[in-house]
Design an enzyme around this catalytic site. Sequence first.
Site, PDB file in Angstrom:
ATOM      1  N   GLY A   8      -3.475  -7.137 -10.739  1.00  0.00           N
ATOM      2  CA  GLY A   8      -3.814  -7.662  -9.406  1.00  0.00           C
ATOM      3  C   GLY A   8      -4.499  -6.557  -8.620  1.00  0.00           C
ATOM      4  N   GLY A  11      -7.064  -6.809  -5.522  1.00  0.00           N
ATOM      5  CA  GLY A  11      -6.631  -7.443  -4.277  1.00  0.00           C
ATOM      6  C   GLY A  11      -6.495  -6.460  -3.129  1.00  0.00           C
ATOM      7  CD  GLN A  12      -4.319  -6.927   2.709  1.00  0.00           C
ATOM      8  OE1 GLN A  12      -3.578  -7.862   2.453  1.00  0.00           O
ATOM      9  NE2 GLN A  12      -4.319  -6.334   3.881  1.00  0.00           N
ATOM     10  CG  ASP A  34      -7.658  -8.724 -10.141  1.00  0.00           C
ATOM     11  OD1 ASP A  34      -6.988  -8.259  -9.217  1.00  0.00           O
ATOM     12  OD2 ASP A  34      -8.062  -9.919 -10.147  1.00  0.00           O
ATOM     13  NE  ARG A  36     -11.086 -10.638  -6.484  1.00  0.00           N
ATOM     14  CZ  ARG A  36     -10.406 -10.463  -5.347  1.00  0.00           C
ATOM     15  NH1 ARG A  36      -9.620 -11.389  -4.873  1.00  0.00           N
ATOM     16  NH2 ARG A  36     -10.528  -9.342  -4.679  1.00  0.00           N
ATOM     17  CG  ASP A  48      -4.720 -15.489 -17.010  1.00  0.00           C
ATOM     18  OD1 ASP A  48      -3.728 -15.233 -16.285  1.00  0.00           O
ATOM     19  OD2 ASP A  48      -5.087 -16.648 -17.270  1.00  0.00           O
ATOM     20  CE1 TYR A 138       3.627 -14.590  -1.661  1.00  0.00           C
ATOM     21  CE2 TYR A 138       4.564 -14.546   0.539  1.00  0.00           C
ATOM     22  CZ  TYR A 138       3.974 -13.893  -0.518  1.00  0.00           C
ATOM     23  OH  TYR A 138       3.743 -12.538  -0.432  1.00  0.00           O
ATOM     24  CE  LYS A 142       5.793 -12.304  -3.413  1.00  0.00           C
ATOM     25  NZ  LYS A 142       5.295 -11.403  -4.452  1.00  0.00           N
TER      26      LYS A 142
HETATM   27  N1  NAD Z   1      -0.899  -8.497   1.734  1.00  0.00           N
HETATM   28  C1  NAD Z   1       0.242  -8.699   2.369  1.00  0.00           C
HETATM   29  O1  NAD Z   1       0.286  -8.693   3.613  1.00  0.00           O
HETATM   30  C2  NAD Z   1       1.510  -8.920   1.580  1.00  0.00           C
HETATM   31  C3  NAD Z   1       2.717  -9.063   2.271  1.00  0.00           C
HETATM   32  C4  NAD Z   1       3.878  -9.286   1.539  1.00  0.00           C
HETATM   33  C5  NAD Z   1       3.851  -9.284   0.138  1.00  0.00           C
HETATM   34  N2  NAD Z   1       2.648  -9.140  -0.506  1.00  0.00           N
HETATM   35  C6  NAD Z   1       2.660  -9.173  -1.975  1.00  0.00           C
HETATM   36  O2  NAD Z   1       1.929  -8.098  -2.518  1.00  0.00           O
HETATM   37  C7  NAD Z   1       1.258  -8.505  -3.723  1.00  0.00           C
HETATM   38  C8  NAD Z   1      -0.234  -8.230  -3.616  1.00  0.00           C
HETATM   39  O3  NAD Z   1      -0.722  -8.886  -2.461  1.00  0.00           O
HETATM   40  P1  NAD Z   1      -2.259  -8.797  -2.017  1.00  0.00           P
HETATM   41  O4  NAD Z   1      -2.281  -9.067  -0.552  1.00  0.00           O
HETATM   42  O5  NAD Z   1      -2.895  -7.574  -2.554  1.00  0.00           O
HETATM   43  O6  NAD Z   1      -2.809 -10.092  -2.747  1.00  0.00           O
HETATM   44  P2  NAD Z   1      -4.348 -10.474  -3.078  1.00  0.00           P
HETATM   45  O7  NAD Z   1      -4.418 -11.956  -3.114  1.00  0.00           O
HETATM   46  O8  NAD Z   1      -5.272  -9.717  -2.185  1.00  0.00           O
HETATM   47  O9  NAD Z   1      -4.504  -9.883  -4.559  1.00  0.00           O
HETATM   48  C9  NAD Z   1      -3.932 -10.494  -5.695  1.00  0.00           C
HETATM   49  C10 NAD Z   1      -4.824 -10.184  -6.865  1.00  0.00           C
HETATM   50  O10 NAD Z   1      -4.269 -10.809  -8.031  1.00  0.00           O
HETATM   51  C11 NAD Z   1      -5.348 -11.281  -8.826  1.00  0.00           C
HETATM   52  N3  NAD Z   1      -4.881 -12.343  -9.717  1.00  0.00           N
HETATM   53  C12 NAD Z   1      -4.591 -13.627  -9.418  1.00  0.00           C
HETATM   54  N4  NAD Z   1      -4.191 -14.298 -10.500  1.00  0.00           N
HETATM   55  C13 NAD Z   1      -4.218 -13.408 -11.525  1.00  0.00           C
HETATM   56  C14 NAD Z   1      -3.905 -13.499 -12.902  1.00  0.00           C
HETATM   57  N5  NAD Z   1      -3.484 -14.641 -13.462  1.00  0.00           N
HETATM   58  N6  NAD Z   1      -4.051 -12.385 -13.672  1.00  0.00           N
HETATM   59  C15 NAD Z   1      -4.502 -11.226 -13.132  1.00  0.00           C
HETATM   60  N7  NAD Z   1      -4.816 -11.085 -11.836  1.00  0.00           N
HETATM   61  C16 NAD Z   1      -4.668 -12.159 -11.034  1.00  0.00           C
HETATM   62  C17 NAD Z   1      -6.370 -11.770  -7.831  1.00  0.00           C
HETATM   63  O11 NAD Z   1      -7.670 -11.827  -8.420  1.00  0.00           O
HETATM   64  C18 NAD Z   1      -6.255 -10.725  -6.736  1.00  0.00           C
HETATM   65  O12 NAD Z   1      -7.202  -9.670  -6.905  1.00  0.00           O
HETATM   66  C19 NAD Z   1       1.621  -9.988  -3.916  1.00  0.00           C
HETATM   67  O13 NAD Z   1       2.748 -10.081  -4.751  1.00  0.00           O
HETATM   68  C20 NAD Z   1       2.001 -10.428  -2.523  1.00  0.00           C
HETATM   69  O14 NAD Z   1       2.903 -11.487  -2.571  1.00  0.00           O
HETATM   70  C21 NAD Z   1       1.495  -8.964   0.179  1.00  0.00           C
END
Ligand code: NAD
Length: 306
Positions: A8, A11-12, A34, A36, A48, A138, A142
């Site tokens: 992942g 992602g952010q 990832d 992506r 994946d 969600y 969790k």
């Molecule tokens: N950002 C927040 O504010 C926040 C707050 C609480 C918890 N979280 C947790 O932190 C984690 C990361 O969050 P984020 O904000 O970076 O999410 P995001 O959506 O920005 O990134 C998730 C990444 O996972 C990738 N992904 C999706 N399906 C996939 C798969 N099957 N195989 C491989 N990659 C895959 C996506 O392409 C994406 O780049 C998550 O578990 C989220 O629940 C985030």
Amino acid sequence: MEKSLVIGAAGQIGTELVSELRSKRGIANVIAADLRVDNLASPFYELDATNESALRDLVLNEGVTEIYHLVAILSATGEKAPKRAWELNMKTLLNILDLAKERIIQRVFWPSSIAVFGPSTPKIKTPQFTVMDPNTVYGISKSAGELWCQYYFENYGVDVRSIRYPGLISWKTMPGGGTTDYAIEIFHSARKGIDFRSFLGPDTRLPMMYMDDAVRATIEIMEADPDSIKIRTSYNLSGVDFTPRELFDEIKKIYPEFNITFKPDSRQKIADSWPGSIDDSEAKLDWGWNHKFDTKAIVKLMSDNI
Ligand SMILES: NC(=O)c1ccc[n+]([C@@H]2O[C@H](COP(=O)([O-])OP(=O)(O)OC[C@H]3O[C@@H](n4cnc5c(N)ncnc54)[C@H](O)[C@@H]3O)[C@@H](O)[C@H]2O)c1
């Protein structure tokens, strides 16, 4: 030698975690993966995480010792596709916990969220151990994930560590479909000189954190002595808390012409079920956690960098 795999990674959080881990441990020792393929430097694999054998091959071929598992469908997106969110969030976690159960990897980081709390949870300074009645898919995923982590720790000795992130604020990447996304989008509007329409009402207080604090917490909990990690569900973690109105008032000090309107949408209901602030005494006590960035500092950093 440790070899980390961040799944992942585009992602952010992943984008920033990968770059911090690489600067600490060396680029070759931190593999990014990832679905992506955008904006990630090598070593990077398209993966994946639901594909158990592809994941296993990658881990074995690269000699991975620890995984940061960041794949999830987030709160707002999850409500649009509940079963898909459940399947992705649970299947990928169990795939990774199994690798640790077989001792193919030594350690797992998996983030939980304030979404594990629900309408009956005390809202102010929400304690570590309290009523948890999440009402989003969600949050349910969790909450179940936390219990699976504890189950794998207690029954198979799996060293899995977890944090309940609050809403995370960052400027390097856009957020991924959560209920706290407004707190990033507002800075982009201010920067462009466009009035901001908040999808949450003015008085919706939520716990938030600057990304640098969240990345540091992630690395600190993973580097902590395993005996100091007493909670194997997930730790409460606190940074700041504010309402859309309070955040706007701070931003307006930098952009005096900036305006806001409030038009709550379906995400309001999710936000209303979450805490307004978090008590993170256990994380402080067990592994020495402390946040650094207050709201003023976050507003300045966001305004300077976006
Ligand atoms: N950002 C927040 O504010 C926040 C707050 C609480 C918890 N979280 C947790 O932190 C984690 C990361 O969050 P984020 O904000 O970076 O999410 P995001 O959506 O920005 O990134 C998730 C990444 O996972 C990738 N992904 C999706 N399906 C996939 C798969 N099957 N195989 C491989 N990659 C895959 C996506 O392409 C994406 O780049 C998550 O578990 C989220 O629940 C985030």
